[in-house]
Design a protein around this motif. Structure first.
Motif, PDB file in Angstrom:
ATOM      1  N   ASP A   1       7.906   7.348   1.828  1.00 30.60           N
ATOM      2  CA  ASP A   1       7.288   6.427   2.780  1.00 30.60           C
ATOM      3  C   ASP A   1       8.083   5.129   2.874  1.00 30.60           C
ATOM      4  O   ASP A   1       8.336   4.603   3.956  1.00 30.60           O
ATOM      5  CB  ASP A   1       5.855   6.109   2.357  1.00 30.60           C
ATOM      6  N   ARG A   2       8.462   4.623   1.717  1.00 27.76           N
ATOM      7  CA  ARG A   2       9.216   3.379   1.692  1.00 27.76           C
ATOM      8  C   ARG A   2      10.573   3.552   2.372  1.00 27.76           C
ATOM      9  O   ARG A   2      11.059   2.651   3.045  1.00 27.76           O
ATOM     10  CB  ARG A   2       9.426   2.922   0.251  1.00 27.76           C
TER      11      ARG A   2
ATOM     12  N   HIS B   1      -3.077  18.155  -2.216  1.00 25.19           N
ATOM     13  CA  HIS B   1      -2.530  17.246  -3.244  1.00 25.19           C
ATOM     14  C   HIS B   1      -1.896  17.977  -4.410  1.00 25.19           C
ATOM     15  O   HIS B   1      -1.541  17.344  -5.414  1.00 25.19           O
ATOM     16  CB  HIS B   1      -3.628  16.334  -3.774  1.00 25.19           C
TER      17      HIS B   1
ATOM     18  N   ARG C   1      -9.343  18.228  -4.146  1.00 30.22           N
ATOM     19  CA  ARG C   1      -8.613  17.241  -4.948  1.00 30.22           C
ATOM     20  C   ARG C   1      -7.695  17.880  -5.994  1.00 30.22           C
ATOM     21  O   ARG C   1      -7.055  17.155  -6.764  1.00 30.22           O
ATOM     22  CB  ARG C   1      -9.600  16.305  -5.653  1.00 30.22           C
TER      23      ARG C   1
ATOM     24  N   LEU D   1       0.808  -1.223   0.000  1.00 31.82           N
ATOM     25  CA  LEU D   1       0.000   0.000   0.000  1.00 31.82           C
ATOM     26  C   LEU D   1       0.842   1.275   0.000  1.00 31.82           C
ATOM     27  O   LEU D   1       0.324   2.360  -0.194  1.00 31.82           O
ATOM     28  CB  LEU D   1      -0.926   0.001   1.217  1.00 31.82           C
ATOM     29  N   LEU D   2       2.134   1.134   0.232  1.00 27.78           N
ATOM     30  CA  LEU D   2       2.991   2.330   0.285  1.00 27.78           C
ATOM     31  C   LEU D   2       3.486   2.674  -1.111  1.00 27.78           C
ATOM     32  O   LEU D   2       4.604   2.375  -1.486  1.00 27.78           O
ATOM     33  CB  LEU D   2       4.200   2.083   1.195  1.00 27.78           C
ATOM     34  N   ASN D   3       2.605   3.282  -1.912  1.00 27.73           N
ATOM     35  CA  ASN D   3       3.013   3.571  -3.280  1.00 27.73           C
ATOM     36  C   ASN D   3       3.001   5.048  -3.616  1.00 27.73           C
ATOM     37  O   ASN D   3       3.659   5.473  -4.554  1.00 27.73           O
ATOM     38  CB  ASN D   3       2.101   2.832  -4.260  1.00 27.73           C
ATOM     39  N   SER D   4       2.235   5.816  -2.838  1.00 24.16           N
ATOM     40  CA  SER D   4       2.005   7.189  -3.272  1.00 24.16           C
ATOM     41  C   SER D   4       3.265   8.056  -3.139  1.00 24.16           C
ATOM     42  O   SER D   4       3.576   8.829  -4.031  1.00 24.16           O
ATOM     43  CB  SER D   4       0.857   7.801  -2.487  1.00 24.16           C
ATOM     44  N   ASN D   5       3.977   7.900  -2.072  1.00 25.64           N
ATOM     45  CA  ASN D   5       5.140   8.764  -1.866  1.00 25.64           C
ATOM     46  C   ASN D   5       6.399   7.912  -1.682  1.00 25.64           C
ATOM     47  O   ASN D   5       6.455   7.071  -0.783  1.00 25.64           O
ATOM     48  CB  ASN D   5       4.897   9.608  -0.606  1.00 25.64           C
TER      49      ASN D   5
ATOM     50  N   LYS E   1       3.505  17.491  -1.985  1.00 25.19           N
ATOM     51  CA  LYS E   1       3.585  16.738  -3.247  1.00 25.19           C
ATOM     52  C   LYS E   1       3.963  17.614  -4.438  1.00 25.19           C
ATOM     53  O   LYS E   1       4.063  17.112  -5.563  1.00 25.19           O
ATOM     54  CB  LYS E   1       2.246  16.064  -3.532  1.00 25.19           C
TER      55      LYS E   1
ATOM     56  N   GLU F   1       0.212  19.280  -7.171  1.00 18.26           N
ATOM     57  CA  GLU F   1       1.482  18.799  -7.734  1.00 18.26           C
ATOM     58  C   GLU F   1       2.110  19.813  -8.671  1.00 18.26           C
ATOM     59  O   GLU F   1       3.321  19.849  -8.837  1.00 18.26           O
ATOM     60  CB  GLU F   1       1.263  17.487  -8.495  1.00 18.26           C
TER      61      GLU F   1
ATOM     62  N   GLN G   1      -4.965  19.066  -8.255  1.00 20.89           N
ATOM     63  CA  GLN G   1      -3.552  18.689  -8.400  1.00 20.89           C
ATOM     64  C   GLN G   1      -2.800  19.644  -9.320  1.00 20.89           C
ATOM     65  O   GLN G   1      -1.600  19.805  -9.215  1.00 20.89           O
ATOM     66  CB  GLN G   1      -3.432  17.276  -8.977  1.00 20.89           C
TER      67      GLN G   1
END
Lengths: 678, 446
Positions: A46-47, A495, A469, A39-43, A520, A497, A471
């Motif tokens: 995070d990883r 959000h 929302r 689930l850690l894909n957005s940023n 972001k 960008e 971006q």
């Protein structure tokens, strides 16, 4: 994941004090942790935090990662030893990829590698690809596009990869039929092939692909010399879904009229810029491809839409692009009668589009999702009322340069289109009242209101308050906007960008400080914002770690301090435009230490000496494109330029006179409109 | 008359000096072993460009070339006489000289005819326009050339004259063809039969020749001496030697169809080889159109391929003309399959690859060569951390099968320069068509 990291530190402290070796994270099973990682894909950060929790977390993260997009080539060996199960490797950011590197990648990853993207990377040759073919026998996808100098040898090397499914060789101009033939004969599982712009490819090669690769689903032969001779073979492909032949001038009506067999599987056909296609050809296409959903006829200037009235059968066409075609009200009527399930319609730059045509089509197609009427300058509020009254589920509406629209029309959009996600109103006569009513489109993701000179903070604040929302926001030359409006956006749109505030002269450092809350943010354009200084840029650098593109042209107050903060925080910065800034050699050198920097424009930097520039060029390994003033060409040693070029960097020497001040936005808009009238 | 025949004519060079072509030190046997179509005389665009506008300078240069040539032949004959008188008869040398003489005579005749041929259309146009200084010149040429009887000539421009010139042009081509073609199998009409005009079954008469008949070298025999010929026209030319009665225009003319008789039924031929698609027993029988088709088909499909190309030593043919065609572009086959088969045309290679599983087009070897060495010089930049590049690179030296480098062929003697001058394109032949539309075409009505 930040809290976890902090907790980890606290635990270590505990360990020292109480001698209690039990960590609460040890109790979590691998399955749970893998699920968390999924689930850690957005940023990407995070990883990173996750792997810093503990040794076992670090190990787990190393095993879990499948995708990798390295920024720096010199770290690649250590990264690849850590992530040994990488299956998708994207090397587009590494411009100086050599055969040796490819060979080491091949031996390190070998069978786990499934997909590799080498698009735009220079310096490698067919030898490297052959290494991949030899060791990475599970390779299914390869992208070698934009290598103008690579020829058939590369294609022959790809032809040795038996499991290959997706090949992109766009703009490999030296590839000929022989290379394509090698791929066709060697890759029986091929599903996607793109030979866009491979001018050496002719009917023979394409025909052989069609004969040999029966599993082909997507074929792109744009800008090649193919003629009708290869079409029968292509149309016999049982699984072909997508066929793109943009700009194939060898294709004409006869190609399709004489075609005996249609293709039932074909869903998307792109024949934009096929100038020799006319009505009868399009008609026979629609008759022969019963399942066609997407049809792109952009810039087929000889196609007249009214021909569709001849189409009796039901047409499954859901998406049609008619950009730049001859479109009349009657043509649109027949289109609306025959294509009953239309979802997406693009009529941009069609001079024949009028209120009448729009109302006709809107009356029939109530579930239209996307509409593009860019530069249809004759449509008025009447069209907008037709659109809004029937198409309440509209998601995307592009109406750049529809100058006859008024705030009443924009109010209708706000009232009736709650699902709108993408709205382009660039160069319209939008005012605060209109913008305020647009704020009721709560789902907006992208809002472009550049060159709307009348909007002010009063219009923008409601947008910030009600569109969480958002971006993408384009405020190019929206001169009425001040820090107050931007602060509302920064508060309400976490959000965000991309923001373009070029030539919004009332913007100051305060705005940037507000925007630094949007973590972001990756694209920031503040060209010509004279009040912005290094303080603002430093705030952005510290807050928006994902910043990848920055344009600070003509921000004269920006100096070395800003460069130091960028060098410290912005490790994702790829592109920077620095012209007219007060940067000196020191700032430039600091910036050059950024390994990620690839694209820099540096004109009229009064504080920079040729020596400093030369040193910066030498230090910045990843550069691929540099724009500099031609006066530097003589003062930088020729050998140095050649050395930098050999590392994969291309120089663009500009000759532009120094502009002391620039014209006001009103004057600029007036000039651009005059240009259009001429 | 098809192009293959025309291609075997020899023409004077436009720029090359004649001396070069007639080097006395010539290696004659080798000359004979070569294909004459690749003779040193360039089929130049000379006639092509000169046919419309007559150029006296060109004529003069042609005539002086002829003069030179005749002079050469005189020398050879003198040499022969001298050796005969000296009694030291070297038979091989004598035959070589004779062969040379024959060749020279042949080419001189052709040269003469061609010169006249290029000149002729201009006479006609000038005649029709009413200017009359040239007819004398024209008549002298016509009487000098052996083809039509001078009595048929009328000085005034008339339709008859048109016919005459037409017939004359035809004869030029035909007689020239006889001289050179004799030892060549004519390649006319590949195995045609299914092209376009397929006749409905039953609308034609099917003939089947026996194997021996097909393979017989000659089909026309002289009733007096028994000599065999491939063509009726050649026989007629031969018959002239047996007496004056065979020299009349009527005897020399092509035997015409009798006017009153029934239309001849359409004939189609069947191959005697049972099981062949061209055999009438086959269920998808496709008949052969002409006798020549039968011959070529039978040799190609059911006979041993006895002619081997002397250059590549791989390609074999059963029809000599096929070998000659191949020799024209042997060594120029640049399309190569991974299985080692070479093709002269890209589409043929792709057709081959499409047909067989596992075959791939191979890249020309010279492109691959030379790049092999670069591998280690090139890693000037990416080697951060990869100093020992050789360890990673496990490159195979010559990945592609070692190919014959065609450019390295040693062409000897004649070929050395014929290769550079030979141009296989159409325009070498186009002069025959450009002069007058009737000039080269065979009209069965005449």
């Amino acid at each position: 994941m930040e809290p976890e990291k902090r907790m980890d530190k606290r635990i270590r402290v505990d360990l020292n004090l109480e001698q209690n070796p039990i960590s609460p994270f040890e109790s979590l099973s691998e399955e749970v942790l893998f699920l968390i990682l999924d689930l850690l894909n957005s940023n990407p950060l995070d990883r990173k935090s996750f792997s810093l929790v503990s040794r076992s977390f670090y190990k787990l993260e190393s095993c879990h990662r499948r995708w990798l997009t390295p920024l720096r080539l010199d770290l690649l060996p250590s990264i690849l030893t850590r992530y040994s199960s990488i299956s998708h490797l994207n090397l587009t950011l590494c411009s100086r990829l050599t055969d040796v590197t490819l060979a080491s990648i091949a031996s390190l990853l070998s069978s786990s590698l499934r997909s590799i993207n080498l698009s735009g990377s220079r310096s490698y040759t067919h030898k490297g690809i052959e290494c991949l073919a030899e060791k990475c026998f599970n390779l299914e996808e390869i992208d070698v596009s934009i290598r103008v100098d690579l020829g058939d040898e590369v294609a022959a090397a790809i032809g040795k990869m038996v499991k290959m499914e997706r090949v992109n060789m766009g703009r490999c101009k030296k590839v000929t039929d022989l290379g394509i033939g090698c791929i066709a004969a060697g890759c029986p599982n091929l599903k996607l092939l793109c030979v866009k712009g491979c001018v050496g490819v002719t009917d023979l090669g394409v025909k052989l692909v069609a004969v040999k690769c029966r599993k082909l689903q997507s074929l792109d032969v744009s800008f090649t010399m193919i003629t009708k001779k290869c079409l029968p073979a292509i149309m016999q492909l049982p699984n072909l879904e997508e066929f793109c032949m943009t700009g194939c001038l060898g294709i004409d009506n006869k190609a399709f009229v004489n075609l005996k067999q249609g293709c039932n599987s074909l869903q998307a056909l792109d024949m934009s810029n096929c100038e020799h296609m006319t009505d009868s050809g399009v008609l026979s296409i629609l008759q022969k491809y019963p399942n066609l959903y997407h049809l792109n006829l952009a810039s087929c200037s000889s196609v007249n839409v009214s021909i569709l009235s001849g189409l009796k059968s039901m047409c499954k066409l859901g998406s049609i692009k008619l950009d730049g075609c001859k479109v009349t009200a009657s043509g649109l009527k027949s289109l609306s009668n025959s294509c009953i399930s239309l979802k997406e319609l693009s009529l941009s730059k069609c001079p024949g589009v009028t209120d009448e045509g729009i109302s006709v089509i809107m009356a029939k197609h109530k579930d239209l999702v996307k509409l593009d009427v860019t530069c249809c300058r004759y449509i008025t509020d009447e069209s907008l009322s037709a659109i809004t009254s029937s198409c309440t589920s509209l998601v995307s509406l592009r109406m750049e340069s529809c100058t006859k629209l008024s705030s009443e029309g924009f109010r209708l959009i706000g009232q009736h289109c709650p699902k709108l996600e993408e709205l382009d109103l660039t160069d319209n006569d939008l005012d605060d009242e209109g913008l305020r009513s647009l704020a009721s489109c709560h789902n907006l993701v992208s809002l472009k209101i550049g060159i709307c000179l009348r909007i002010t903070d009063n219009g923008l604040i409601p947008v910030g308050q009600s569109c969480p929302r958002l971006q993408e926001l384009d405020l190019y030359r929206a001169i009425g906007i001040t820090d107050k409006g931007v602060s509302a956006i920064a508060d309400g749109c976490p959000h965000l960008e991309m923001i373009n505030m070029a030539y919004c002269t009332n913007i100051s450092d305060e705005s940037l400080k507000f925007l630094s809350k949007c973590s972001k943010l990756c694209i920031l354009e503040i060209r010509g914002c004279l009040q912005v200084s290094s303080v603002g840029i430093s705030a952005i650098a510290a807050g928006c770690r994902l910043l990848s593109k920055l344009d600070v042209k003509k921000c004269c107050e920006v100096n070395d301090a800003a460069m130091f903060s960028l060098a410290r925080y912005s490790h994702n910065l790829c592109q920077i435009h620095l012209s007219y800034c007060s940067v000196t050699d020191a700032g430039l050198l600091a910036l050059a230490c950024l390994g990620s920097l690839r694209n820099a424009t540096m004109l009229h930097l009064s504080g920079v000496s040729p020596k400093g520039l030369a040193t910066a060029l030498l230090m910045c390994h990843g550069l691929t494109k540099v724009k500099m003033h031609s006066s530097f060409k003589s003062s930088i040693p020729r050998a140095l330029i050649e050395h930098v070029e050999s590392r994969g960097c291309s120089f663009h020497w500009m000759y532009k006179p120094f502009q002391v001040d620039f014209e006001s936005s009103e004057l600029w808009k007036q000039q651009s409109h005059d240009l259009f009238v001429e | 008359m098809d192009q293959k025949q025309r291609s075997s004519f020899t023409y004077p060079p436009r720029n090359n000096s004649p001396k070069e072509s007639f080097n006395p030190n010539y290696d004659y046997p080798q000359f004979n072993s070569q294909n004459r179509t690749e003779s040193p005389y360039t089929p130049s665009q000379f006639f092509n460009s000169q046919a419309r506008e007559w150029d006296p300078h060109a004529l003069l240069s042609n005539l002086s070339f002829l003069e030179q040539k005749i002079h050469q032949m005189q020398n050879i004959v003198r040499e022969m006489i001298r050796t005969n008188e000296g009694q030291n008869c070297n038979t091989s040398e004598l035959t070589a000289q004779r062969q040379l003489l024959t060749t020279d005579l042949t080419s001189t005749i052709i040269q003469l005819i061609s010169t006249a041929g290029s000149f002729l259309p201009t006479i006609r146009t000038s005649l029709l326009s009413g200017n009359a200084p040239i007819p004398q010149l024209g008549s002298s040429i016509l009487s000098a050339s052996s083809a039509p009887s001078p009595s048929a000539y009328q000085p005034n421009p008339s339709p008859d004259y048109e016919e005459l010139t037409k017939g004359w042009g035809e004869n030029v081509v035909e007689s020239a063809g006889q001289i050179q073609i004799e030892d060549l199998d004519v390649k006319e009409g590949e195995d045609v039969g299914q092209d376009g005009d397929t006749l409905p079954i039953g609308s034609y008469e099917v003939l089947q020749l026996e194997k021996e008949e097909i393979l017989a070298p000659h089909t026309h025999f002289c009733t007096i001496c028994g000599k065999g010929f491939k063509r009726d026209a050649n026989l007629r030319m031969h018959m002239r030697g047996h007496g004056d009665e065979y020299k009349s225009p009527a005897a020399l003319a092509k035997p015409a169809r009798e006017p009153g008789s029934q239309p001849i039924p359409v004939k189609r031929y069947s191959c005697p080889f049972v099981g062949c698609k061209r055999n009438k027993e086959h269920k998808n029988f496709q008949p052969l159109k002409t006798l020549l088709c039968v011959k070529n088909h039978y040799k190609r499909s059911h006979c041993e391929k006895s002619y081997t190309c002397s250059r590549c030593n791989t390609k074999k043919f059963s029809v000599l003309a096929d070998l000659k065609t191949h020799e024209k572009h042997c060594g120029r086959d640049k399309w190569l399959c991974s299985c080692g088969t070479t093709f002269s045309r890209k589409d043929k290679l792709f057709g081959h690859v499409a047909l067989f599983q596992g075959h791939t087009p191979a890249l020309p070897s010279d492109e691959v060569k030379g790049k092999n060495e670069e591998i280690n010089d090139k890693d000037d930049s990416g080697g951060v951390g990869y100093n020992d590049g050789d360890e990673y690179l496990d490159m195979k030296g010559g990945y592609f099968s070692p190919m014959v480098n065609f450019d390295s062929f040693s062409f000897e003697g004649l070929d050395e320069f014929s290769r550079t001058t030979f141009d296989p394109t159409e325009n070498s032949f186009s002069f025959l068509r450009s002069g007058s539309p009737d000039f080269a075409r065979k009209d069965p009505g005449n």
